[in-house]
Every structure is written in C-alpha cells, then in structure tokens.
Design an enzyme around this catalytic site. Structure first.
Site, PDB file in Angstrom:
ATOM      1  N   CYS A  60      27.863   4.626  25.991  1.00 40.02           N
ATOM      2  CA  CYS A  60      28.744   4.830  24.839  1.00 40.02           C
ATOM      3  C   CYS A  60      28.027   5.683  23.791  1.00 40.02           C
ATOM      4  CB  CYS A  60      29.221   3.506  24.273  1.00 40.02           C
ATOM      5  SG  CYS A  60      27.887   2.432  23.832  1.00 40.02           S
ATOM      6  N   GLU A 113      33.080  -2.980  20.110  1.00 45.66           N
ATOM      7  CA  GLU A 113      32.120  -1.882  20.275  1.00 45.66           C
ATOM      8  C   GLU A 113      32.736  -0.969  21.326  1.00 45.66           C
ATOM      9  OE1 GLU A 113      29.587   0.414  21.792  1.00 45.66           O
ATOM     10  OE2 GLU A 113      28.603  -1.363  22.609  1.00 45.66           O
TER      11      GLU A 113
END
Ligand code: UN1
Length: 497
Positions: free
Chosen positions: A287, A253
């Site tokens: 993110c 990720e």
C-alpha cells in the site's frame, strides 16, 4: 515443502487440507492447500465465543496480558524462517521481504509488551472542592480484524498485539488468498497461550476463513465494537458504512498513491536506490509502494535514464531464489496491470517495461517486469491505485507545482521528498506541505517502522495502526469524577435547592 512447514508451525493437517476452497501459490499457480469456508452462522457462533473470551481476558492485569504477547514474540523469533517462507509461498513476496514482515510482527510484540505497563490515563483538575477527575482506559471488546493478501501477517500483528494487551479478544478474517498464513499465526499464538497457562481463555483469538458473507457478518454485528480493516479503498467503501450504520468504530488503512518529489538538489544516488526499492519491491504490491515520481525538469532526463538502467538490472523470478521481484498475486492482477498500461499507451504516454516474464516456465505464475509510464499530466489513470509495479513519472518546474501534484490525488497514505534544501524539506512536512499520513525526507515512502502511527488521510481511510498512541484505539475511554468531600456542589456553579 508446505506440509513440513505447516507441521513445524503447528497447523493441523485437517485445517489446511480439509476443505473445498483451494489456495494457490502465486509463485507457480500450484495448489498449496484447501480450506473450509465458513458461513454466517459459524461466524456468529465465533462472535459468541469471542465475547466470553473477552469477559475473562479483561480481568487479567494488563502487564500479565503483556506476558502472553512476549511469549508470542518468542514463538515468532523461533519460527521466523518458516513463517517467512510461508508468506513467500502464499503471497509471492521475496523471501527477504517475507522475513521482514515477520520481523515487523516481532517488533510490534516488543512494543506491545512495554505498552502493557503503560496503559495510562490523565488526572484532571476539578473545579469543585473535594473532587478529582481522571481519565481511565478500559478494554473494548472482541475486535474484528480484516487483512489483505499483500501483507498477510504483519498488519494483523500490529492490531492483535496491541488489542491483546489492551484486554480484547480477536476475530481475524484474513484475505481469502492467504488463509494459510493466518492459520499459522493462530497456531503460534495458541502455543504461546498454552505456555502462558489457564488465564488465557480458549477463544481469545479466532480465525474466520470466509468470503463476503462471513465478512459482512463480522462488520454488521454490534457485539464487535471495533473493526480494523486493511485493504483496498473499494473494500473500505463496503466496510465503513456498515460499521458506521451500527455506530461501531473502524480503523481503516486503505489504498495509497504515494509520490516522491525529486528536487534538483537531491542526492541522486540515494534517490535512485530509494525509487528502486519502493517502486519495484514487493512487485509493486505494497500500500506504500511508490507510484508517482514528481521530478524536477532539470534532472528528469538523467534520473529517468538511471532509473531505467536500474530497472533493467532487476532480477525477476522465484521469490525464494534471491530474485528482487516475485510474481503478482494472480491472473486478475496481471490483467488489470496490462489494461492500465494499454490505456496509458492509448493516451500517448511512453511506456517502458511491464511485459510478462517467465510465462513458459510458469504458465500459471504472473511475473512482470516493472513498468515506467511517462505521464503527460495527472489524469484519472494516474489518480487511481493500480496494485502492480507501475511508476508514473511527472515533471515539475516550481516547488509549489510539485507540492500541488503530490496532494492532488484522492488517496493520502505516504509521501516523500528527496532534497538537500532545508526550506523545501521543512515545507514538505509542514502544515501546508504533504497531506499524507506519512511524509518522509530523503527516504522512500515504503518500509515504515512500527514505532510510528501508520495510516493515511482521504481515501486511505484516516485510521492509524502500530506505534505512537494507537493503543488507545483498542480501548474505551472513561471520564471519572470522584467526590471525596461531604458536600454535593454542582458544576458550572448551578444552585438546585
Ligand atoms: C501494506 O502494504 O499494507 O511501510 C503495509 C511499509 C510496511 C507496511 C506496508 N511497513 O511498507
């Protein structure tokens, strides 16, 4: 303050005051702890112990394993304020978001407890008489977890809660910038293990505090069948090939470059609020932070004016004191942001905001006003993820053009559209729409709930964490064919006699 928090969270003083590696708080640059870094040999010894722990834990029935996670969730509920405060002190996000992160941990524990009774496989029709086929899911092994500074506790919990109910042991290497949060989570889990009793082996979960050498030791060891890594694309480039070289599995990720398409039919009040939270929240260090605003030419000026006004009202300062924006993680993050803004100016882009704030009060704390860059096109600067509050504004005329801009970056984590046109909304989430792992309509790109699978495509790494059927990633799949007849027919009708 840190001493009493750590005490309530159950972290022994020797663990966070013992070593020679200094942990600083981004809030003022002051020292908040000292930890001991581990070398490769120590990590190897931990992997040995994680293997024995796995061997014991996989024998405990899954719903019992769920009970441990339930107890851990109880600990988190009890200590939400303390852990939330520690998150704020160590990574600088505002207290509301620190609490939100702990809530994400509690949510995933709830999900994992239910999941512990639903680790189900398929039954499959066999072509042979007197045979049946099924698919079983078995525990995988010690799981290596690598996490980033910006979400120092929740991504670990997404992985840990599921991995535990799936019967695995854990080896967690947190960011060197946020080891105290990791020690606190470990202490709370150990308390839950104590309440749970002897069935939970001692080394079920371990924290590895270390730098590159320790990380490589974890990624290279074939006894660790899965590495789940959250962090930058740069980190992913280092981790993924090493894990692949030994045929290990990884869940990656990595970086995002998340956009909002703002269509002329959109509810602008809602859109402006969404922009504010997703571009400015967490000081641009998620993110999922909104990094690109792709706005229709007909509403561009109005939107820009409103967003700038909203930016001007944002309070910046002590993240414990009710401000909306706390500090960047460190001086390096600040310098990176400034160098990107300087390049944007060189390219002739208009830049709004981005200046250092409160430098007199906090000479070692890096507070900035969030920046808006009116970009000419989507050049290399825009295509790169800068982990700071910089929002690039791009303009479009046709929906196809907006869609092309949205997808034309190397990353593929999150995306959204604000529109009240159902054709645009449905196209955005269709096969030919957004190429991201997350595509939202009329909400921003950040702040996902744990029920969905979380992660993205392209340079974001392709992994998924959290909800949906992600639990399967922490197990090994086995296909069983059982013959309960007195014959031995071969598949595909082959005769072999
Ligand atoms: C991250 O920044 O690594 O969707 C995770 C979100 C949060 C998780 C962010 N639930 O913004």
């Amino acid at each position: 303050m840190i001493g009493s928090i750590m005490q309530r969270l159950g972290v022994e003083e020797s663990l966070y005051r013992g070593g020679d590696y200094v942990v600083f708080s981004p809030t003022d640059g002051g020292e908040i702890g000292r930890v001991q870094l581990e070398n490769a040999e120590q990590v190897k010894a931990r992997i040995d112990r994680a293997q024995s722990a796995f061997d014991a834990w996989r024998r405990v029935p899954a719903p019992r394993r769920g009970e441990l996670v339930r107890l851990f969730g109880e600990q988190l509920r009890r200590h939400k304020e303390d852990l939330g405060t520690l998150v704020t002190l160590e990574c600088g996000k505002i207290y509301q978001e620190g609490l939100g992160e702990v809530q994400e941990m509690i949510d995933i524990c709830d999900l994992a407890v239910g999941q512990s009774r639903q680790l189900y496989g398929l039954t499959i029709a066999s072509e042979r008489p007197g045979h049946h086929m099924r698919e079983s899911w078995h525990p995988l092994g010690p799981i290596g977890l690598i996490t980033a500074f910006n979400f120092p506790v929740a991504p670990w919990a997404w992985n840990a809660a599921l991995a535990l109910v799936c019967g695995n042991s854990l080896l967690w290497k947190p960011s060197e910038k946020t080891p105290l949060c990791a020690l606190a989570c470990q202490a709370l889990l150990e308390r839950a293990m104590q309440e749970f009793g002897e069935e939970a082996p001692k080394d079920l979960s371990q924290v590895i505090i270390g730098e590159r050498e320790a990380g490589e030791c974890l990624t290279d060891d074939p006894r660790v069948p899965l590495i789940s890594a959250t962090g930058s694309t740069r980190m992913g480039h280092q981790v993924a090939p090493r894990v692949a070289a030994r045929f290990g599995r990884s869940i990656l990720e990595l970086g995002g470059n998340n956009a909002m398409i703002l269509a002329p039919s959109a509810d602008l009040d809602m859109a402006v609020r969404a922009i504010l939270f997703s571009a400015v929240g967490t000081a641009g260090q998620r993110c999922t932070t909104l990094r690109r605003l792709i706005v229709h030419a007909s509403v561009r000026d109005e939107v820009l004016e409103r967003v700038k006004k909203a930016y001007a009202g944002v309070t910046i300062g002590d993240p414990m004191a009710g401000n909306l924006v706390g500090p960047l993680i460190d001086a390096q993050a600040f310098e990176q942001m400034q160098s990107v803004l300087a390049k944007a100016r060189e390219r002739g882009c208009r830049v709004f905001g981005g200046e250092r704030q409160l430098a007199d009060q906090y000479p070692d704390g890096y507070y900035v006003s969030p920046a808006i860059v009116e970009a000419e096109g989507q050049d290399e600067l825009v295509k790169n993820e800068t982990f700071a509050p910089i929002l690039y504004v791009l303009t479009y005329d046709t929906f196809d053009e907006a869609m092309a801009l949205q997808n034309d970056v190397p990353q593929g984590l999150s995306s959204c559209i604000f529109t009240t046109d159902v054709r645009e909304a449905e196209t955005f989430v269709s096969d030919v729409g957004s190429d991201c792992g997350i595509a939202n309509v009329n909400i921003g790109p950040s702040g996902a709930e744990i029920g969905g699978a979380f992660g993205g495509e392209k340079e974001t790494g392709g992994g998924r964490e959290s909800g949906s059927d992600v639990w399967k990633s922490y197990m090994r799949r086995q296909t069983n064919t059982v013959n309960y007849s007195r014959e031995l027919p071969l598949a595909q009708g082959i005769k072999f006699d």
